[in-house]
Every structure is written in structure tokens, then in C-alpha cells.
Design an enzyme around this catalytic site. Structure first.
Site, PDB file in Angstrom:
ATOM      1  N   PHE A 131      -9.275  -1.552  45.287  1.00 24.40           N
ATOM      2  CA  PHE A 131      -9.972  -0.712  44.316  1.00 24.40           C
ATOM      3  C   PHE A 131      -9.568  -1.123  42.907  1.00 24.40           C
ATOM      4  CE2 PHE A 131     -10.368   3.091  41.610  1.00 24.40           C
ATOM      5  CZ  PHE A 131     -11.714   3.367  41.819  1.00 24.40           C
ATOM      6  N   GLN A 151      -7.440  12.601  45.590  1.00 20.94           N
ATOM      7  CA  GLN A 151      -6.286  12.578  44.680  1.00 20.94           C
ATOM      8  C   GLN A 151      -5.189  13.553  45.110  1.00 20.94           C
ATOM      9  OE1 GLN A 151      -5.889  10.159  42.980  1.00 20.94           O
ATOM     10  NE2 GLN A 151      -7.172   9.890  41.180  1.00 20.94           N
ATOM     11  N   THR A 178     -14.575  22.345  53.829  1.00 21.64           N
ATOM     12  CA  THR A 178     -15.511  21.677  54.722  1.00 21.64           C
ATOM     13  C   THR A 178     -14.746  21.132  55.928  1.00 21.64           C
ATOM     14  OG1 THR A 178     -15.299  19.601  53.488  1.00 21.64           O
ATOM     15  CG2 THR A 178     -17.091  21.079  52.849  1.00 21.64           C
ATOM     16  N   GLY A 220     -18.671  22.471  60.545  1.00 20.01           N
ATOM     17  CA  GLY A 220     -19.230  23.294  59.484  1.00 20.01           C
ATOM     18  C   GLY A 220     -18.274  23.476  58.322  1.00 20.01           C
ATOM     19  N   ASP A 249     -19.977  14.829  48.939  1.00 24.10           N
ATOM     20  CA  ASP A 249     -20.564  14.918  47.600  1.00 24.10           C
ATOM     21  C   ASP A 249     -21.967  15.521  47.662  1.00 24.10           C
ATOM     22  OD1 ASP A 249     -18.267  13.644  46.702  1.00 24.10           O
ATOM     23  OD2 ASP A 249     -19.179  11.651  46.762  1.00 24.10           O
TER      24      ASP A 249
END
Length: 319
Positions: free
Chosen positions: A116, A170, A220, A225, A253
């Protein structure tokens, strides 16, 4: 409602290797050789938490603002977002840097070698909520450079801006005291079940203790669910059956984008979560976090196959 999204913006470069890494790598030689793999495919995906959320919101008719730092290679991505209805005015180009990039090569056994490059994301803290010409109704503090996440949460508290705290990946690098500090005063806390466990372990807070610091906690749980908790409500949000599973990247997202669209329209928590649930499955059915698409009429029609909105979603279609 004016929703301001802060967070990462990145390009994802995804490659496939037509063999097995374990057959090519000799661990005892790693210190003295260079490795080179010939891949047989590569795709470049638009990604990053903030624009992924914004993309789904725009599909559903919202017009979110994104505040983030990007590189000199961002022009095509900007045009894409603006075409979809996302306000990119606050996406600042950092001269001499590229947009953050994720490079991943996956072999035939699903083993992955990845790197990354933070690039322009590392300059995110050069922006400030104090410089905005108008205060948003809600600021979203999502994964970003750690100093920027801390700054935007602190500024939200100082300016009296309601904010959603979404530390996501994070959580691994944030200390318990840092998490506790930025949960304090947040209106929403969003996380998945694994992150919830880490937050609880690092802060020493259980569910009820977290709800003394945030108004709404949403967890989540993938195929199981999601659960939304307030001081006096516990709401279960079921998943929507998928037509096929293609790629889980960006599903969380998309859920947030659907939920926030419902929130911006003043819907109750249950309906907001159900909109998020359907938005998430659309993402699951396509490869890449911004590859799914639908008309608002198609969305409402599919929604009503699984949930009862009592006609409230007519606002999405203009009926």
C-alpha cells in the site's frame, strides 16, 4: 441534508498470478534474491472509503461532499465522481504525489502479496473543517491518515458538528485511549463484529458502556446481518439474498452509503438499515467497490421484494 465524507481515496491495482507463490518462493533465499512474477491479468479499480460511500449515496439521489487529499493522477477519478453526482470541490490535489494506491497480486490458492502506497492521503491533516464555508449536518470520520482522523473528530466536537466515527481497519493501529477519545461525543459509531471486539478489548468498554459515549452503535456481521443499538432500542437488520457472490470489496462502504441516504431523508433506524442492506448486496454482486449500478426505480422494486417501506421510498423515484 449536507453530509461531508472524510477518508481515504485510492486506486486499487488487482493482479492474478497463474500459479502458486509457495512453489516460486524459497524462504531461505529471501534475504538475497529479488522476486519477479509474471501476472496474467490486472484491473484498476477506483476505491477508498470516502468515495465508495459517496458513490452509493449518489446512486440513490443524494449529493454528498467528499473532503480528502488526492494526487496529480486524480483527474479521471474526479470526473467519474462528478458525473455520478458527488461534490468533489473539497478534494485537494497535492502536487508531486500520486493518489494512494493498493497493489495486490493473488495466486491460484488465493494467497496474496500486497503493498500500500499512502501517497497524497498522508497529507490529509492539512485540511480542516474550520475552513469550510458552511458547517455540514453530519461529518463522517472514516479510515484515513491517523492524524487526520484525530483532527476531524476533534474539530467536529469543537465546532458542534454531529459526526459518525468509523475507524474500520485503522482500529488495528489505534490505541484504546485514542479510540475512546474519538468515540466520546460521536453521534454514530460504525464497525463490523471483529472491529467491535477489538474496540471493546482496547477500551475495556462493553456494549452498554460504549452507548454512554455514542448515541447510535451499528455493528455489521456479514451474512448474519447487522445490529443497531441506541440507549433504548436494539434493532436487527437482516441481509438481502444475493443473486451471486462476486467480490466483497466495498460491501461495508455500500451499506454505509445506503444507511446515510436513508438518514438524510429522515427515515427511522430500521428503514435506514434495510436500505443499507440492499445497497450492500448490490456491491457484493459486482467486482470492485464502484462497479454496481441501478436506477432508483430498480432499487425500490427490489427493496419491496424483501422489506416493507410503507411507501416511504417513493421519495427516491419522485412518485
Amino acid at each position: 441534508m449536507d453530509i461531508l465524507l472524510t477518508g481515504s481515496v485510492a486506486y486499487d491495482y488487482l493482479m492474478t498470478f497463474p500459479g502458486l507463490f509457495k512453489e516460486q518462493i524459497l524462504p531461505e533465499r529471501l534475504s538475497s534474491i529479488s522476486l519477479s512474477f509474471l501476472v496474467d491479468s490486472m484491473t484498476k479499480q477506483r476505491g477508498g472509503v470516502a468515495p465508495n460511500i459517496a458513490y452509493t449515496m449518489a446512486l440513490l439521489g443524494a449529493h454528498p461532499r467528499v473532503m480528502a487529499t488526492v494526487g496529480e493522477d486524480f483527474s479521471e477519478y474526479r470526473a467519474w465522481l462528478e458525473e455520478k453526482g458527488v461534490d468533489t470541490t473539497l478534494m485537494k490535489v497535492i502536487p508531486g504525489l500520486f493518489t494512494a494506491s493498493f497493489f495486490a497480486t493473488t495466486d491460484q490458492a488465493s494467497a496474496q502479496i500486497a503493498t500500500f502506497y499512502p501517497g497524497a492521503m498522508g497529507q490529509a491533516a492539512t485540511q480542516s473543517l474550520k475552513d469550510l464555508s458552511s458547517k455540514p449536518d453530519l461529518a463522517v470520520v472514516s479510515p484515513n491518515a491517523p492524524d487526520a482522523m484525530m483532527k476531524f473528530a476533534a474539530e467536529s466536537r469543537e465546532l458542534g458538528i454531529k459526526y459518525l466515527y468509523d475507524p474500520s481497519q485503522q482500529v488495528l493501529r489505534l490505541e484504546g485511549a485514542e479510540l475512546a477519545r474519538d468515540m466520546e461525543g460521536a453521534y454514530f459509531l460504525f464497525c463490523n463484529d471483529y472491529e467491535f471486539g477489538l474496540i471493546s478489548k482496547k477500551t475495556g468498554w462493553d456494549l452498554q458502556q460504549m452507548l454512554r459515549h455514542v448515541k447510535v452503535l451499528l455493528v455489521t456481521r456479514g451474512r448474519e446481518g447487522a445490529n443497531l443499538h441506541t440507549g433504548n432500542e436494539d434493532i436487527f437488520i437482516p441481509t438481502v439474498p444475493e443473486r451471486e457472490v462476486v467480490d466483497p470489496t466495498g460491501v461495508g462502504d455500500a451499506f454505509r452509503g445506503g444507511f446515510l441516504t436513508g438518514y438524510s431523508l429522515g427515515f427511522d433506524w430500521k428503514l435506514c438499515g434495510e436500505i443499507g442492506s440492499l445497497a450492500a448486496v448490490y456491491s457484493l454482486e459486482q467486482r470492485g467497490p464502484q462497479a454496481h449500478t441501478y436506477t432508483r426505480q430498480e432499487f425500490v422494486q427490489r427493496f419491496r421484494q424483501h422489506f416493507d417501506d410503507c411507501g416511504k421510498l417513493d421519495i427516491l423515484t419522485g412518485n
